[in-house]
Design a protein around this motif. Structure first.
Motif, PDB file in Angstrom:
ATOM      1  N   GLN A 108      -3.478   0.864  -3.275  1.00 18.53           N
ATOM      2  CA  GLN A 108      -3.294  -0.523  -2.872  1.00 18.53           C
ATOM      3  C   GLN A 108      -2.897  -1.322  -4.105  1.00 18.53           C
ATOM      4  O   GLN A 108      -3.635  -1.347  -5.099  1.00 18.53           O
ATOM      5  CB  GLN A 108      -4.587  -1.082  -2.276  1.00 18.53           C
ATOM      6  N   ARG A 154       0.840  -1.176   0.000  1.00 16.76           N
ATOM      7  CA  ARG A 154       0.000   0.000   0.000  1.00 16.76           C
ATOM      8  C   ARG A 154       0.883   1.236   0.000  1.00 16.76           C
ATOM      9  O   ARG A 154       1.703   1.414   0.914  1.00 16.76           O
ATOM     10  CB  ARG A 154      -0.944   0.059   1.196  1.00 16.76           C
ATOM     11  N   SER A 170       1.200   5.396   0.085  1.00 18.60           N
ATOM     12  CA  SER A 170       0.474   6.531   0.660  1.00 18.60           C
ATOM     13  C   SER A 170       1.034   7.826   0.100  1.00 18.60           C
ATOM     14  O   SER A 170       2.231   7.920  -0.199  1.00 18.60           O
ATOM     15  CB  SER A 170       0.620   6.537   2.188  1.00 18.60           C
ATOM     16  N   TYR A 183      -4.286   6.850  -1.117  1.00 13.58           N
ATOM     17  CA  TYR A 183      -3.635   5.561  -1.018  1.00 13.58           C
ATOM     18  C   TYR A 183      -3.736   4.824  -2.355  1.00 13.58           C
ATOM     19  O   TYR A 183      -4.702   4.985  -3.098  1.00 13.58           O
ATOM     20  CB  TYR A 183      -4.285   4.712   0.069  1.00 13.58           C
TER      21      TYR A 183
END
Length: 126
Positions: A81, A18, A20, A79
């Motif tokens: 993913q 993930r 950010s 974010y």
């Protein structure tokens, strides 16, 4: 606007990450945040984008169904993913933002984004 991307590293094929991206100011009643990626010798390419106002998203065909972009407006965070990673996903990943309320077809255009983070490296290798 300053952007700070984080979360990259080394992962095996099939793995997940993930990423950010933190924004320095609250500019996001409108505008779009995007993720792009680049490998040495190639142009920076679009990965995904999300519009702050309504959460509309767009994905590159190569990542659709494997990557998911999301946002947290109060935290000024976006974010990305990444799942089912492949060796060809290896790249520097950059977050970018525009304050313009882009039409959907413009989400994909690198030239529409005015502020860029420093990038975070994702390496997919066994």
């Amino acid at each position: 606007v300053q952007l700070q991307a984080s979360g990259g590293g080394l992962v095996q094929p099939g793995g997940a990450f993930r990423l950010s991206c933190a924004a320095s100011e609250r500019t996001f009643r409108s505008g779009v945040m995007g993720w792009f990626r680049q490998v040495p010798g190639k142009e920076r390419e679009f990965v995904a984008a999300i519009r702050w106002s309504d959460g509309a998203t767009a994905y590159a065909a190569s990542v659709k169904g494997r990557f998911t972009i999301s946002k947290d407006n109060p935290k000024k965070m976006v974010y990305l993913q990444l799942t089912s990673l492949k060796s060809e996903d290896t790249a520097g990943y950059y977050c970018a933002v525009t304050k313009r309320n882009l039409i959907y077809s413009s989400f994909y255009s690198r030239t529409q984004y005015h502020y860029w983070g420093q990038g975070t490296l994702v390496t997919v290798s066994s």
